[in-house]
Structures are given as C-alpha cells and as structure tokens.
Write an enzyme that holds these catalytic residues in place. Structure first.
Site, short mmCIF file in Angstrom:
data_model
loop_
_atom_site.label_atom_id
_atom_site.label_comp_id
_atom_site.label_asym_id
_atom_site.label_seq_id
_atom_site.Cartn_x
_atom_site.Cartn_y
_atom_site.Cartn_z
N CYS A 75 0.87 -1.18 0.00
CA CYS A 75 0.00 0.00 0.00
C CYS A 75 0.90 1.23 0.00
O CYS A 75 1.73 1.40 0.91
CB CYS A 75 -0.86 -0.03 1.26
N CYS A 189 -0.88 3.85 -6.29
CA CYS A 189 -1.79 3.25 -5.32
C CYS A 189 -2.02 1.84 -5.84
O CYS A 189 -2.28 1.66 -7.04
CB CYS A 189 -3.12 4.02 -5.28
N1 DGL Z 1 -4.03 0.64 -1.81
C1 DGL Z 1 -3.64 1.79 -1.06
C2 DGL Z 1 -2.44 2.46 -1.69
O1 DGL Z 1 -1.65 1.82 -2.37
C3 DGL Z 1 -4.64 2.84 -0.68
C4 DGL Z 1 -6.09 2.57 -0.62
C5 DGL Z 1 -6.80 3.38 0.43
O2 DGL Z 1 -7.05 4.58 0.26
O3 DGL Z 1 -7.07 2.76 1.44
O4 DGL Z 1 -2.22 3.63 -1.53
#
Ligand code: DGL
EC number: 5.1.1.3
Length: 264
Positions: A75, A189
């Site tokens: 993430c 993301c």
């Molecule tokens: N998947 C997460 C990232 O790579 C973010 C998703 C969220 O906002 O929770 O930033």
C-alpha cells in the site's frame, strides 16, 4: 525460521492483490497470508496519525500471531506514511511500496510524468524526496484520486462501475499546466492497476502506465532467496472488517491462491 513461515502482504483492501499476482510469478511455492484492513479502508482520506497508528498496531498483532518471515506493506499510502516507523518497531524484515517515480523518470521521453495516488500519498514528504532524488530536471504533476479506491474494490467484487471518477482523475492530470506533454503516469496506489483499462480509455492518448508491483515482488524474492519454504496450510486472507462483506471477495481471493478467509 520454520519453512512454513508466511510472507505477509498487507493493504487497506484488495489493492495489494496486484502485488501478490507478481509475487506468485516469482515465488509460486511461498506460503502467503494476505491481510486487508477493511475496517480501516480507505486510508487515502485519513490523517497521517490515523494511518500510522492503525498500520503499526495491526502489523504488530499479526507478526505476533503468525510469525511471518517478511512483511510487505502493499500500500503506497501506508508505506509513504509509516514505513520508517514500522521498521523501527518490528524485527521482521519489511518491504514497502513507494511510488514508482524512479522507473518513470527513466522511461519518459517528454520529461513530463503524472502521479496518481490517494490524496494522502500525493502530499507526502516521501514523494517530495523521491522527486528530488530521481526526477531532477523532469516535471512531476500530481493528482490525488482517492475516489478510484472504491472503484477498484467494486470491480474486484464483480460490480458494475461508473467511470466518472476515472475520467476526473485523468483530467486532473492532463489539464494541469504542462499536462499536454504527459507521456508516463505512475499508478501510485496498489488499487489503481485494477483499473488500468478504464484509465487507458480515460487518458485517450498514448501514455505509459507504471506501477511498483513487479519491482516489489523482485525485492521480496531477493530478500527470501535461499530460504526453505513449505506450505503447511493453504494460503488465506485476513480481514479486520465484517466477514460477510469479505466473503463477497472469495472468488477474487481464490484466483490469487487464497483459499481461506479469517478474521483478525
Ligand atoms: N491501496 C492503497 C495504496 O496503495 C490505498 C487505498 C486506500 O485509500 O485505502 O495507496
């Protein structure tokens, strides 16, 4: 270390599956636990303090329960906020996921790069540092597109998605001063590669999308190289949220080799 010690992949939701898909290519025999902080989703609109507290607390609990050989924070939001801090408090090796600005700077021909991340990621000092270090002399245009996270989640649940948010995200970059020169877009993301076909359509021009998943998988493979691996139990997914909501993702998880669902 036990040969069955898992690699723990952590995200706020299903975005980290884009990293798991690449990891499976390199390490098909690695035992994996996929953890989704569904009770905390989305991270991208939370404060830095909230995200840091959740990530450190949850990873501490999971490390104690499952003794992973390595943790990957799959993430960008959590990594750009809390990677340093989590590394200080946990002994387990930790691989983060940070915006792929370096490879983007290497391939752009026009010198103009777009960065699509959550609202939180695009304002992080970590991103300023990556820009300073790897994109000197280039133009980096940033746009916070937190709305795309829910779309990625919905798409993986097999729901119909409305592409207005995707169009807004593309316009948010292209219509900035200098945006007409964009030729490379960093998907900063882990949810966003799930929407690559929709994004491609929305940009309506030839841009190269780049994300960190392959690089992260390579980095994990390097760190566990030579370690014995043997699955004692089938790989599974863990949630912090309601189980009935998680069960809607059973198929998507199974497609990534995650055969059980567990509540933290
Ligand atoms: N998947 C997460 C990232 O790579 C973010 C998703 C969220 O906002 O929770 O930033």
């Amino acid at each position: 270390m036990s040969p069955s010690a898992p690699i723990l992949l952590f995200d706020s939701g299903v975005g980290g599956l884009t990293v798991l898909a690449e990891l499976r290519e390199l390490l098909p025999d690695a035992p994996v636990i996929y953890a989704a902080d569904m009770a905390g989703l989305p991270y991208g609109t939370k404060t830095e303090a909230e995200v840091a507290a959740r990530v450190a607390g949850l990873l501490g609990r999971m490390a104690e329960r499952w003794h992973p050989r390595l943790i990957c924070i799959a993430c960008n939001t959590a990594s750009t906020i809390a990677l340093g801090m989590v590394r200080e408090v946990l002994e387990t090796p930790i691989v983060g996921t940070v915006p792929a600005i370096k490879p983007a700077a290497e391939i752009t021909k026009t010198g103009t790069i777009g960065l699509l991340g959550t609202d939180s990621t695009v304002r992080q000092g970590y991103v300023d540092d990556l820009e300073r270090e790897f994109a000197q002399g280039k133009t980096l245009l940033r746009y916070g597109a937190s709305g795309l996270v829910a779309l990625g989640e919905a798409k993986l649940r097999g729901e119909e998605i409305c592409v207005d948010e995707v169009t807004k995200a593309a316009s948010g970059l292209v219509f900035q001063p200098g945006g007409e020169d964009l030729d490379t877009v960093v998907l900063a993301c882990t949810h966003f590669p799930l929407l690559e076909p929709e994004l491609r359509e929305a940009f309506g021009k030839d841009v190269t999308f780049i994300d960190g998943a392959k690089g992260i998988a390579r980095q994990i493979a390097r760190l566990v190289q030579g370690q014995e691996m043997e699955r004692e139990v089938p790989d599974f997914a863990v949630t912090t949220g309601p189980m009935d909501d998680f069960e809607e993702l059973t198929e998507a998880f199974a497609a990534h080799g995650l055969k059980g669902l567990v509540h933290l």
